[in-house]
Design a protein around this motif. Structure first.
Motif, short mmCIF file in Angstrom:
data_model
loop_
_atom_site.label_atom_id
_atom_site.label_comp_id
_atom_site.label_asym_id
_atom_site.label_seq_id
_atom_site.Cartn_x
_atom_site.Cartn_y
_atom_site.Cartn_z
N PHE A 1 0.84 -1.18 0.00
CA PHE A 1 0.00 0.00 0.00
C PHE A 1 0.88 1.24 0.00
N SER A 2 0.34 2.33 -0.51
CA SER A 2 1.09 3.58 -0.57
C SER A 2 0.10 4.73 -0.71
N THR A 3 0.57 5.90 -0.35
CA THR A 3 -0.25 7.09 -0.52
C THR A 3 0.59 8.14 -1.23
N PRO A 4 0.00 8.86 -2.15
CA PRO A 4 0.74 9.96 -2.74
C PRO A 4 1.05 11.00 -1.68
N GLU A 5 2.02 11.83 -1.94
CA GLU A 5 2.40 12.86 -0.96
C GLU A 5 1.18 13.70 -0.60
N THR A 6 0.92 13.82 0.70
CA THR A 6 -0.26 14.53 1.16
C THR A 6 0.13 15.47 2.29
N SER A 7 -0.84 16.20 2.79
CA SER A 7 -0.52 17.21 3.79
C SER A 7 -0.33 16.59 5.17
N PHE A 8 0.44 17.25 6.01
CA PHE A 8 0.69 16.79 7.37
C PHE A 8 -0.61 16.78 8.18
N LEU B 1 3.49 7.95 2.84
CA LEU B 1 3.25 6.73 3.60
C LEU B 1 3.20 5.54 2.65
N ASP B 2 3.90 4.44 2.99
CA ASP B 2 3.80 3.19 2.23
C ASP B 2 4.13 2.02 3.15
N GLY B 3 3.87 0.81 2.66
CA GLY B 3 4.15 -0.36 3.49
C GLY B 3 3.63 -1.63 2.85
N ALA B 4 3.59 -2.71 3.65
CA ALA B 4 3.19 -4.02 3.15
C ALA B 4 2.46 -4.78 4.25
N ILE B 5 1.55 -5.64 3.81
CA ILE B 5 0.84 -6.56 4.71
C ILE B 5 1.00 -7.96 4.10
N LYS B 6 1.64 -8.86 4.84
CA LYS B 6 1.89 -10.20 4.29
C LYS B 6 1.81 -11.23 5.40
N GLY B 7 1.08 -12.33 5.12
CA GLY B 7 0.98 -13.40 6.10
C GLY B 7 -0.42 -13.95 6.18
N ILE B 8 -0.70 -14.66 7.27
CA ILE B 8 -1.96 -15.36 7.46
C ILE B 8 -2.75 -14.72 8.60
N PRO C 1 -1.20 -11.24 10.12
CA PRO C 1 -0.13 -11.07 9.14
C PRO C 1 0.89 -10.02 9.60
N ASP C 2 2.10 -10.08 9.04
CA ASP C 2 3.12 -9.08 9.33
C ASP C 2 2.77 -7.77 8.62
N VAL C 3 3.02 -6.67 9.30
CA VAL C 3 2.73 -5.35 8.73
C VAL C 3 3.98 -4.48 8.82
N VAL C 4 4.37 -3.90 7.70
CA VAL C 4 5.51 -2.97 7.65
C VAL C 4 4.98 -1.63 7.18
N VAL C 5 5.32 -0.56 7.92
CA VAL C 5 4.86 0.78 7.58
C VAL C 5 6.05 1.73 7.51
N ASN C 6 6.16 2.47 6.42
CA ASN C 6 7.18 3.49 6.25
C ASN C 6 6.50 4.85 6.18
N LEU C 7 6.89 5.76 7.07
CA LEU C 7 6.26 7.07 7.13
C LEU C 7 7.34 8.15 7.07
N LEU C 8 7.18 9.06 6.16
CA LEU C 8 8.12 10.16 6.01
C LEU C 8 7.36 11.49 6.11
N VAL C 9 7.76 12.32 7.06
CA VAL C 9 7.15 13.64 7.23
C VAL C 9 8.20 14.68 6.84
#
Length: 349
Positions: free
Chosen positions: A287-294, A320-327, A336-344
């Protein structure tokens, strides 16, 4: 020539009158028969008390199909949930293939529309849930015990709904499933968690009788509240989701195509698959989001901390972007495992 045209006109007029007469007579003649079929179908499928006030059959609304309407449908639980209402519906409309009214193989349901439903899903203190109301299929004759190492019989892996469909005489050849103005409540007394969804609209369209098909999904919820351990994590949040889905219905594998999820002011795009070959759900998503406001990011902070949010002055951007993988398994509480990357960037409050 004129005489031939006159005779043709008389024949066409007679046929039209016959069609209109049938359209008036059939709803009356088959009303009780269809009511019995619907009631027996529901009783065959559900372990619950089902009641409705009135029912109507209309051949004009969806001609050449028949439209069947139930008013004020209620489903109440049994056993531990005997006093709890699982669902209530103002109106429940199905469209039936008119030809199937005259066939012995059962009625073919093509579309389902539910207006003003209220759903109450409950997990009690012992971990029991009130929505497990589907009857398990029971074989007519018990066969011999399976012998280790030998192949299973031809019917050993038969889908449980196959028997139910055969017993009830109902065939689901859906092309449209819609919910209008729904209200859903989930109460987990074991985990001290409550979720409420209001102003809920849902539309799923596509040829759901095919093993491989393209589906269109639209979902809107005008009000979402989520409380856990007495802390309100979401209060009056809004949610919408629209997606095209590549569906492999035989293997219950779904691939998201063009889609967008909006939660308050945050927008997310998803890609990947979800599979439900059994009770568990296997997820492999990005998943990902285009650059948005704070300030859009701040709209997700629990309302407990956000009184006066509307008056905040902010600046800056968020990625914001990341991944969801697992059962996901409710049986053994696997997630499932969740990875989130957040840049402000240049954030300011």
């Amino acid at each position: 020539m004129k005489k031939g045209l006159k005779i043709t006109g008389i024949i066409l007029g007679a046929l039209l009158l016959l069609i209109v007469a049938l359209a008036v007579i059939i709803p009356v003649a088959f009303k009780e028969k269809i009511k019995e079929k619907v009631e027996s179908g529901l009783n065959d499928m559900l372990i619950a008390k089902v009641s409705f006030n009135d029912y109507k059959l209309n051949l004009f609304r969806s001609f050449p199909n028949a439209s069947f309407l139930l008013d004020n449908l209620n489903v109440t639980g049994t056993g531990d949930f005997e006093r709890d209402t699982l669902a209530s519906v103002k109106s429940f409309r199905i469209v039936i293939n008119l030809k199937s009214l005259f066939a012995d193989s059962g009625y073919e349901i093509k579309s389902v529309v539910i207006d003003d439903p209220v759903l109450n899903a409950i997990v009690n203190e012992d971990g029991k849930v009130n929505w497990e109301i589907m009857k398990e299929s029971v074989p007519e004759q018990a066969g011999p015990e399976p012998v280790p190492g030998e192949p299973l019989s031809e019917n050993a892996n038969q889908e449980p709904f196959a028997d139910i469909e055969e017993q009830s005489g109902l065939k689901l050849l859906l092309r449209r499933f819609a919910i209008n103005n729904g209200r859903l409540t989930y109460t987990d007394r074991e985990s001290d968690m409550t979720a409420k969804i209001g102003d809920f609209d849902f539309l799923l369209s596509g040829n759901m009788s095919e093993s491989a098909t393209g589906l269109e999904l639209e979902l809107d919820a005008g009000s979402i509240d989520f409380v856990m351990d007495k802390i309100p994590w979401l209060t009056d949040a809004s949610l919408s989701f629209a997606s095209a889905i590549d569906a492999q219905l035989d293997s219950m594998r779904f691939t998201l195509m063009d889609n967008i999820l909006k939660l308050n002011d945050i927008s997310l795009n998803f890609s990947g698959t979800a599979a439900m070959p059994g009770d568990d759900i296997a997820v492999d998503m990005l998943f990902s989001t285009p650059e948005t406001s704070f300030k859009s990011l701040l709209s997700l902070i629990p309302a407990f901390y956000m009184k006066g949010y509307e008056d905040l002055n902010t600046s800056g951007n968020v990625t914001l972007d990341g991944a969801i993988k697992g059962i996901y398994s409710s049986a053994d509480s696997t997630l499932p495992d969740v990875v989130v990357n957040l840049l402000v960037s240049d954030g300011m409050v």
